[in-house]
Design an enzyme around this catalytic site. Structure first.
Site: not given
Ligand code: NCD
Length: 306
Positions: A51-52, A80, A101, A129
């Site tokens: 999703r993100t 690397k 991320r 997040h």
């Molecule tokens: C979340 C995350 O990555 O922290 N997912 C997301 O970005 N919607 C929640 C999760 O992974 O449980």
């Protein structure tokens, strides 16, 4: 130039404006369809995501911009041995804005210090997040009409769940929000959030182990998955993973207008039989994630849309 590392990087007023913009984008998508033409978003994902990453990419494409990036550390020069600081210097030459991320807490912050483009924290380890929080706030405000005067239950892995940590920090800025923290003993909220954020700000909260003991009081239930990748051993994960299962029976104990949110992905913690309940809004929540990321990109790139 501004970055987004934590939801607190935006004042309450800025956040209100951002959520208003997201609502306007939802209502009038065509007005924004060309607003980022010629601009590029880089997605630097050193950890798995559906999703993100894809909602960031969809957001930039909806704005008429383009996207580039990588979706695992293995397919980047991190494999690397390149540092995040070096990578961001390079990406700054290729893109106008980036979402990162990383499994290490603070990695996006380190990147932002060397970056000449805005950096968005798209999740750093078990820490923060912020764009999931923006999604959660937009969902709550759009469907409940307010961000104050409610009782929210946060349920599941409160220890490692970064979405919970960011959401609590954001919600304590609104009046009369009560928190019920529902988790097994081992997965309780870390002290830095319980004491450093909730107690320090005199927030009304209590801790429960059983979901049944909290659900009748809730206006919002925020379910989370047990964060397998942050456990030290698999046995502990297996013992914890099905601790909570929200099903039709438990939903019968809840208020008629309680909303169920979940950042997703879900594993077993919400039974699929709940999906058809009108109070289950987690798929709608994922859609709001696109509008709010469009609003964030416009805000950080300082694009004015008339
Ligand atoms: C979340 C995350 O990555 O922290 N997912 C997301 O970005 N919607 C929640 C999760 O992974 O449980």
């Amino acid at each position: 130039m501004r970055h987004l590392m934590s939801p607190l990087d935006l004042s309450v007023e800025e956040l209100d404006r951002l959520l208003d913009l997201a609502n306007d984008i939802e209502a009038n998508p065509s007005r924004y369809a060309h607003s980022c033409e010629g601009k590029k978003l880089a997605t630097l994902f050193y950890e798995p995501s559906t999703r993100t990453r894809l909602s960031f990419e969809a957001a930039m494409l909806n704005l008429g911009g383009s996207v580039l990036g990588f979706s695992s550390a293995d397919s980047s020069s991190a494999a690397k041995g390149e540092s995040v600081s070096d990578t961001i210097r390079i990406i700054s030459c290729y893109a106008d804005i980036c979402a990162m991320r990383h499994p290490k807490e603070g990695a996006p912050l380190v990147a932002s210090m060397k970056s000449s483009i805005p950096v968005i924290n798209a999740g750093d380890g078990g820490h923060q997040h912020p764009t999931q929080t923006l999604t959660d706030l937009l969902t709550i405000r759009s469907l409940k009409g307010r961000l104050d005067n409610f009782t929210i239950g946060l349920c599941g892995d409160l220890k490692f769940g970064r979405t919970v940590h960011s959401l609590i920090q954001a919600l304590i800025r609104y009046p009369n929000v009560r928190f019920i923290l529902i988790s097994p003993e081992e997965l309780r909220l870390p002290d830095n959030i319980r004491d450093g954020v909730l107690r320090k700000n005199n927030q009304d909260f209590r801790e429960e182990v059983r979901l049944e003991d909290a659900i009748p009081e809730l206006d919002l239930l925020y379910m989370t998955r047990v964060q397998r990748e942050r456990f030290f051993n698999e046995e502990d994960y297996i013992r914890m993973k099905d601790f909570y299962i929200l099903d039709r029976e438990k939903m019968k104990l809840a208020k008629e207008d309680m909303l169920v949110l979940h950042p997703l992905p879900r594993v077993n913690e919400i039974s699929t039989e709940v999906d058809d309940d009108p109070r289950a809004v987690y798929f709608k929540q994922a859609q709001y994630g696109v509008y709010v990321r469009m609003a964030l990109i416009l805000t950080l790139l300082e694009v004015e849309v008339c």
